[in-house]
Every structure is written in C-alpha cells, then in structure tokens.
Design a protein around this motif. Structure first.
Motif, short mmCIF file in Angstrom:
data_model
loop_
_atom_site.label_atom_id
_atom_site.label_comp_id
_atom_site.label_asym_id
_atom_site.label_seq_id
_atom_site.Cartn_x
_atom_site.Cartn_y
_atom_site.Cartn_z
N ASP A 264 0.86 -1.20 0.00
CA ASP A 264 0.00 0.00 0.00
C ASP A 264 0.89 1.24 0.00
O ASP A 264 0.60 2.22 -0.67
N ASN B 129 4.21 2.34 -1.44
CA ASN B 129 5.06 1.80 -2.50
C ASN B 129 6.05 2.86 -2.99
O ASN B 129 5.66 3.83 -3.65
N LEU C 207 6.57 3.91 -7.13
CA LEU C 207 5.43 4.37 -7.95
C LEU C 207 5.79 5.52 -8.89
O LEU C 207 4.89 6.12 -9.49
N ILE D 96 3.15 8.06 -10.81
CA ILE D 96 3.03 9.44 -10.29
C ILE D 96 3.29 10.44 -11.42
O ILE D 96 2.54 11.41 -11.60
N ASP E 19 10.18 7.10 -5.91
CA ASP E 19 9.62 8.40 -5.52
C ASP E 19 9.45 8.37 -4.00
O ASP E 19 8.80 7.48 -3.47
N GLY F 34 8.15 10.94 -2.24
CA GLY F 34 7.26 12.06 -1.89
C GLY F 34 6.44 11.81 -0.64
O GLY F 34 5.98 12.75 0.01
N ALA F 35 6.25 10.55 -0.28
CA ALA F 35 5.40 10.24 0.87
C ALA F 35 6.17 10.08 2.16
O ALA F 35 5.59 9.80 3.21
N LYS G 160 9.47 14.36 3.68
CA LYS G 160 9.21 15.48 4.59
C LYS G 160 9.31 15.01 6.06
O LYS G 160 9.81 15.73 6.92
N SER H 291 -2.58 12.64 5.72
CA SER H 291 -2.68 12.42 4.27
C SER H 291 -4.16 12.48 3.92
O SER H 291 -4.98 11.83 4.58
N GLU I 202 -5.45 17.55 -0.27
CA GLU I 202 -4.15 18.23 -0.25
C GLU I 202 -3.69 18.62 -1.66
O GLU I 202 -3.39 19.75 -1.93
N ARG I 203 -3.61 17.62 -2.53
CA ARG I 203 -3.21 17.90 -3.92
C ARG I 203 -4.12 17.08 -4.82
O ARG I 203 -4.19 15.86 -4.68
N HIS J 228 -3.75 12.83 -5.05
CA HIS J 228 -2.35 12.45 -5.34
C HIS J 228 -1.85 11.18 -4.63
O HIS J 228 -0.67 10.86 -4.74
N ILE J 229 -2.71 10.50 -3.89
CA ILE J 229 -2.23 9.27 -3.23
C ILE J 229 -2.74 8.09 -4.05
O ILE J 229 -3.96 7.86 -4.15
N LEU J 230 -1.81 7.40 -4.67
CA LEU J 230 -2.19 6.40 -5.67
C LEU J 230 -2.13 4.98 -5.13
O LEU J 230 -1.33 4.68 -4.24
N ASP K 108 4.84 10.13 8.64
CA ASP K 108 4.67 10.46 7.23
C ASP K 108 4.42 9.19 6.39
O ASP K 108 3.44 9.11 5.63
N THR L 251 0.45 7.95 4.61
CA THR L 251 0.19 7.60 3.20
C THR L 251 -0.24 6.13 3.10
O THR L 251 -1.23 5.80 2.43
P1 ADP Z 1 1.88 15.03 1.05
O1 ADP Z 1 3.20 14.81 0.40
O2 ADP Z 1 0.95 15.88 0.27
O3 ADP Z 1 2.01 15.45 2.45
P2 ADP Z 1 1.73 12.18 1.36
O4 ADP Z 1 2.75 12.16 2.45
O5 ADP Z 1 0.58 11.28 1.57
O6 ADP Z 1 1.16 13.62 1.10
O7 ADP Z 1 2.53 11.77 0.05
C1 ADP Z 1 1.95 11.79 -1.22
C2 ADP Z 1 3.04 11.71 -2.24
O8 ADP Z 1 3.69 10.44 -2.15
C3 ADP Z 1 2.54 11.80 -3.67
O9 ADP Z 1 2.57 13.12 -4.14
C4 ADP Z 1 3.51 10.90 -4.42
O10 ADP Z 1 4.71 11.59 -4.68
C5 ADP Z 1 3.80 9.81 -3.41
N1 ADP Z 1 2.84 8.68 -3.40
C6 ADP Z 1 1.57 8.63 -3.91
N2 ADP Z 1 0.98 7.46 -3.64
C7 ADP Z 1 1.90 6.72 -2.94
C8 ADP Z 1 1.88 5.41 -2.37
N3 ADP Z 1 0.82 4.60 -2.45
N4 ADP Z 1 3.01 5.00 -1.72
C9 ADP Z 1 4.11 5.79 -1.63
N5 ADP Z 1 4.18 7.03 -2.15
C10 ADP Z 1 3.09 7.51 -2.79
#
Ligand code: ADP
Ligand code: MG
Length: 350
Positions: free
Chosen positions: A111, A113, A116, A120, A169, A171-172, A175, A249, A253-254, A265-267, A293, A297
């Motif tokens: 879940d 990943n 991705l 993304i 990636d 991104g999740a 931060k 999350s 948000e986006r 944006h959460i795939l 964090d 996600t």
């Molecule tokens: P934000 O970054 O807005 O605080 P999240 O921490 O939930 O929100 O992260 C979302 C980001 O993580 C997406 O923009 C993308 O880069 C990446 N992402 C999207 N879906 C997944 C997933 N299922 N597993 C891991 N990373 C993901």
C-alpha cells in the motif's frame, strides 16, 4: 609602552570579534523556506538564533538535493537513471529513507510503494499537465511499479533497480525524514521548544513555555482553509521522549478535477488510480516524523479497517506508540489513541 598598546589593541579586537559573533547570531523571527515541494515554516521561539535557522535551511537544501525527482542531478534521479544498468552507491540518509520505505511497503503489502515513480509522473498531479491517463497507459505504468524489484544491498550500501522502467519516488516520506533531521539540529543546539511545519507535516519539540498542552488542528477536508474539524492535544514531553509529530494524508491536499470527478495524489499501485479506501483523511501521531509520514500515506491507501489491524505491527516496526484519527467519506471522525496523554476535541463533526 609598546606592550600597553598591544593590550589595548587586543582588548578592542576581542570586543569587535564578540560584536561580530553576537550580530551574526542574533535572534530572528520564525522563518519560511520553499523546499521539498512545499512551504516550510520553522519557529524556534526564544532560541531562534540566525545560525540555527541557517543550519536548518542548509539541511532542507541538502535533503531536497537528494530526494527531488524533478532535479536531474539529485541522488534519487541518479538511482532512477541507472535502473537495470548498474548498482548505485547511496548516501547514509538515502539508505535510511530507502530502508524505512521498504519496511513500510513490506508491512502494508505494497500500500506504501516507493516504486510508484512512473505512475506518479503519468498522472502529473500537482503539475500543470495533470490528466486522467488512458487505460493502456495505466496498465503499462503499473507493470513497472514492483517495489520488490528494488535490490538494496545494506553491506555495500548500494541500490539496484531490477527493471529498466522502474523509478523511485519518496514524496510520501521525505518530509517526515526532514522534520526528524531538523529536530536533531534543534536538540544539538539546545533549542528548548520548536514547531517544524513542512507543508502540514508537523513536528513539535520540547515543552510550551507556559507548560500548557500543544494543540494541533486537523483540517476539515470539505473546507481545508477554514476552521479545523478536530484538535489534538498533547504534551510534547511524554514518556516517549521530546518530540511529537502529527501528519495527515488526505484527498484535499493535492488534486485536480476532471469531468466533475476529483483525482487526488495518493495512488494505489494495485489499481493505478487514486486510492479509494473510504477515507477523506487520516492523521498519524507518532514521536518519529518519518514514521508518521510513511504511515499516513500507507494507511490512507489501506483504509480504516486494515490500518487498525496493522497498527500494532507498525508500533513494533518503529518502536513507538502510534495514534490514528480517521475522517471517513461520510464525514465521520473516529480515533485510536495509543498514548493516554493525547486527547482529541471535536470542533465541528461534519
Ligand atoms: P503530502 O506529500 O501531500 O504530504 P503524502 O505524504 O501522503 O502527502 O505523500 C503523497 C506523495 O507520495 C505523492 O505526491 C507521491 O509523490 C507519493 N505517493 C503517492 N501514492 C503513494 C503510495 N501509495 N506509496 C508511496 N508514495 C506515494
Ligand atoms: Mg506521507
């Protein structure tokens, strides 16, 4: 006489040096930085010295240069460019974030990943070319999202992507990692209290001056700019330690809207589409921000029921208590608070 002149000179030199030192390290107000694809707000309160803010700014820039997929020269881009070509030696920070990502992926059966990247990029959410891809494009991207094809060699500290089209990636999780690193800088510099807010990834450190509880609002998904719908209260100094992080999350948000439908944006790697698990948002409270964090996600994709099932295992994995607040599609707010010192006030049940 010469000696006396020398003494006077030394005295004035010392005063001048002290003045320069003090003026370089003067107290400055809370700072905003643009980094990690968001606006970062840092408040060091009474200990807000220029030098500490400077260290934090450099730390953010360094982390951005490692994990920014839009920067051709970042460490993550280098790893992605070498997919199926050769193993890449990675930095300690990269190895730590990768290890935590893989552990979270294992815990949640994908879940969360970290592979991705293709999907993304294809959706382009939060860019000016966001769109709903065709079925065949999604199918193709999904084929190259297998996180088990990430070969991480802990001994050599290298990573090898065993698929030429796979891409990482973070991104999740980046931060959360950054917030923990900034908390370490604060602790090293004896900062007594701080709020580190990296685009909603919040970490508080220490104790408030009046010893009252910290309060962090949870946004109303229907009106994120308005009043929060609930507020979490907690003392930052708990039996767990000195920091506490709150990360949400959510679908608000986006996102973009096409033909009246919202695509966030959460795939889900499973479907290739934005995850639909019955949640509008999930908030994770944990001492470590990287855990909060990654799990926010992961649990958003997993949904409430599975998140509650996985909570104990997640606590074992991260060695921390974890509390969750869910906002479901029908607006219902519920929580599972593991720490007796944390409480939740409902402001506005939707
Ligand atoms: P934000 O970054 O807005 O605080 P999240 O921490 O939930 O929100 O992260 C979302 C980001 O993580 C997406 O923009 C993308 O880069 C990446 N992402 C999207 N879906 C997944 C997933 N299922 N597993 C891991 N990373 C993901
Ligand atoms: Mg996250």
């Amino acid at each position: 006489m010469e000696e006396k002149r020398m003494k006077i000179f030394k005295f004035f030199a010392a005063v001048a040096a002290a003045f320069v030192f003090v003026s370089c390290d003067r107290k400055i107000p809370p700072q905003f930085y643009e980094s990690l694809g968001t606006v970062c707000f840092i408040n060091l309160y009474d200990d807000g010295k220029e030098s500490v803010y400077g260290e934090i700014e450099s730390c953010l820039a360094k982390i951005d240069s490692k994990f920014n997929v839009n920067n051709e020269d970042s460490e993550i881009s280098l790893v992605n460019k070498n997919a199926s070509k050769s193993p890449v030696r990675i930095s300690d920070n990269f190895a730590f974030v990768l290890k935590t990502s893989l552990e979270t992926a294992e815990l949640t059966d994908g879940d969360f990943n970290p592979a991705l990247g293709n999907l993304i990029k294809l959706w382009g959410i939060n860019t000016d070319h966001a769109r709903v891809p065709s079925e065949s494009e999604i199918e193709e991207a999904r084929k190259h999202c297998g996180w088990r094809k990430i070969a991480f060699d802990k001994t050599d500290q290298t990573v090898f992507l065993r698929d030429d089209k796979i891409s990482l990636d973070f991104g999740a999780i980046a931060k959360g990692f950054a917030a923990d690193e900034i908390a370490l800088i604060c602790e090293r510099n004896n900062v007594r209290r701080a709020v580190i807010d990296l685009g909603g990834n919040v970490l508080v450190l220490g104790e408030k001056k009046d010893r009252s509880q910290w309060k962090i609002g949870i946004k109303n998904p229907e009106n994120p700019a308005g009043e929060p719908c609930a507020v979490l209260n907690f003392p930052a100094i708990s039996e767990n330690g000195k920091t506490c992080s709150v990360v949400t999350s959510g679908v608000y948000e986006r996102f973009f809207i096409q033909d009246g439908k919202r695509y966030h944006h959460i795939l889900s790697g499973e479907t290739g589409f934005p995850a639909e698990s019955g949640l509008k948002s999930i908030t994770v409270v944990c001492r470590k921000s990287i855990a909060a964090d990654a799990l926010s996600t992961a649990f958003f994709v997993a949904g409430k029921e599975r998140a509650l099932e996985l909570k104990n295992k997640a606590e074992n994995l991260f060695g921390e208590k974890i509390s969750l607040v869910f906002i479901e599609n029908d607006g219902k707010i519920s929580s599972s608070l593991s720490d007796s010192e944390i409480s939740l006030d409902f402001i506005n049940q939707m």
